[in-house]
Design a protein around this motif. Structure first.
Motif, PDB file in Angstrom:
ATOM      1  N   VAL A  29      64.176  90.865  32.273  1.00 29.55           N
ATOM      2  CA  VAL A  29      64.731  89.762  31.491  1.00 29.55           C
ATOM      3  C   VAL A  29      63.758  88.595  31.517  1.00 29.55           C
ATOM      4  O   VAL A  29      63.351  88.139  32.593  1.00 29.55           O
ATOM      5  CB  VAL A  29      66.092  89.294  32.043  1.00 29.55           C
ATOM      6  CG1 VAL A  29      66.661  88.184  31.156  1.00 29.55           C
ATOM      7  CG2 VAL A  29      67.070  90.453  32.128  1.00 29.55           C
ATOM      8  N   CYS A  31      63.993  84.962  30.649  1.00 28.30           N
ATOM      9  CA  CYS A  31      65.067  84.001  30.361  1.00 28.30           C
ATOM     10  C   CYS A  31      64.615  82.853  29.477  1.00 28.30           C
ATOM     11  O   CYS A  31      65.454  82.071  29.012  1.00 28.30           O
ATOM     12  CB  CYS A  31      65.627  83.457  31.670  1.00 28.30           C
ATOM     13  SG  CYS A  31      66.644  84.643  32.561  1.00 28.30           S
ATOM     14  N   VAL A 101      63.359  89.426  36.714  1.00 28.24           N
ATOM     15  CA  VAL A 101      63.768  88.289  35.887  1.00 28.24           C
ATOM     16  C   VAL A 101      62.678  87.226  35.965  1.00 28.24           C
ATOM     17  O   VAL A 101      62.180  86.908  37.056  1.00 28.24           O
ATOM     18  CB  VAL A 101      65.101  87.679  36.368  1.00 28.24           C
ATOM     19  CG1 VAL A 101      65.515  86.527  35.449  1.00 28.24           C
ATOM     20  CG2 VAL A 101      66.199  88.735  36.415  1.00 28.24           C
ATOM     21  N   ALA A 231      70.841  85.310  38.345  1.00 30.36           N
ATOM     22  CA  ALA A 231      69.704  86.219  38.287  1.00 30.36           C
ATOM     23  C   ALA A 231      69.547  86.999  39.586  1.00 30.36           C
ATOM     24  O   ALA A 231      69.325  88.214  39.571  1.00 30.36           O
ATOM     25  CB  ALA A 231      68.426  85.440  37.976  1.00 30.36           C
TER      26      ALA A 231
END
Length: 317
Positions: A29, A31, A101, A231
């Motif tokens: 991910v 963000c 993340v 996260a």
């Protein structure tokens, strides 16, 4: 708003890829996907079986990321969302855990360089500063509506500006005559408020005030701790969380949260045995963080204040 080319030079790109260590088959991910620079490198490194989910609240950034990441096809999912809603986004996508993340905090070069966005103190534009143009509150709203004491508090707290009270006082005096609506109008007020001898050296006199207003408009520090906790909770065992910060306020939040999730025990110091039951979730991999190389700073001066912090999720039982 005109969709100009959203070209952003990703900071510490090699370091991010090396420390994230993306693997084929993993889910990652980004963000703050921005123009997709970090995301493209992660996809390239991880292999054809990996997936990347990119979040951003700026629709122009998402358009740029979609163009940049188009060659990766269905491996990419882009979502217009603030990262404070990370857990909800992943739940709606049916993703229970991820392998990495990345948060790249702060404002991007394309946002700063487009005067209409209102982030720049070098070019005239409306006092906007919203990363998400659909958000209701602009910098002009804060400047023209907040009580003087509250305005001074924002400039002092988020900008760490020693002249915050004086700047707020000058703003209030000016707005009694006419609304303060443009960036260069505000810059002139700030210059008038800061004594001349303190403006002759150091960074631009408006830098700290503009930083403070941007943080307040976008609630950057307010939403960060919750997003980081989400996260960490969503990482699979061995997954990594990487955060790039650009000023001491956000870096302190990241450092303290990593420390808390790595050492959550609340028992008194010297207690012979832990009884609180709190288990560490993270292992901090680089306690002091990583800073850009001299070569990168020379090539991209805006990277000079960046710091990358990295932690790894411990075994989940």
């Amino acid at each position: 708003m005109e969709n100009r080319n959203f070209v952003h030079q990703p900071v510490m790109l090699e370091e991010v890829v090396a420390w994230l260590n993306p693997q084929d088959g993993g889910t990652y991910v980004d963000c703050t996907v921005g123009g997709g620079g970090h995301a493209a490198a992660i996809l390239e490194k991880s292999g054809p079986g990996s997936r990347l989910i990119g979040l951003d609240q700026d629709p122009l950034a998402l358009e740029a990321a979609a163009r940049r990441l188009a060659p990766y096809g269905e491996r990419v999912t882009l979502v217009k969302e603030n990262f404070v809603n990370l857990a909800r986004v992943l739940d709606e996508l049916g993703v229970a855990a991820v392998n990495g993340v990345l948060f790249d905090l702060g404002v991007s070069s394309p946002q700063v360089d487009v005067p209409e966005r209102g982030f720049s103190y070098h070019h005239d534009g409306p006092l906007d500063m919203r990363m998400d143009p659909s958000s209701p509150c602009t910098a002009a709203d804060l400047i023209n509506k907040l009580p003087e004491e509250e305005l001074a508090g924002i400039i002092a707290r988020y900008g760490e500006e020693r002249w915050a009270r004086r700047i707020a006082s000058f703003i209030v005096q000016k707005r009694r005559q006419e609304p303060v609506t443009s960036t260069l109008q505000l810059v002139e007020i700030i210059k008038e408020a800061i004594p001349a001898r303190y403006r002759r050296s150091g960074p631009h006199p408006a830098r700290r005030t503009f930083q403070a207003l941007r943080i307040a408009v976008n609630r950057e520090l307010e939403v960060l701790p919750g997003a980081l906790d989400q996260a960490v909770d969503l990482l699979a065992s061995g997954g990594r969380i990487l955060v790039i910060t650009f000023h001491s306020l956000e870096d302190r939040i990241v450092k303290n949260l990593f420390r808390r999730r790595a050492n959550p025990c609340t028992c008194p110091p010297g207690f012979p045995q832990c009884t609180c039951g709190q288990k560490p979730a993270l292992r901090v991999l680089v306690p002091g963080g990583i800073t850009p190389s001299p070569e990168e700073i020379e090539a991209n001066p805006r990277s000079r204040s960046a710091r990358l912090r990295v932690a790894e999720k411990l075994q989940v039982f």
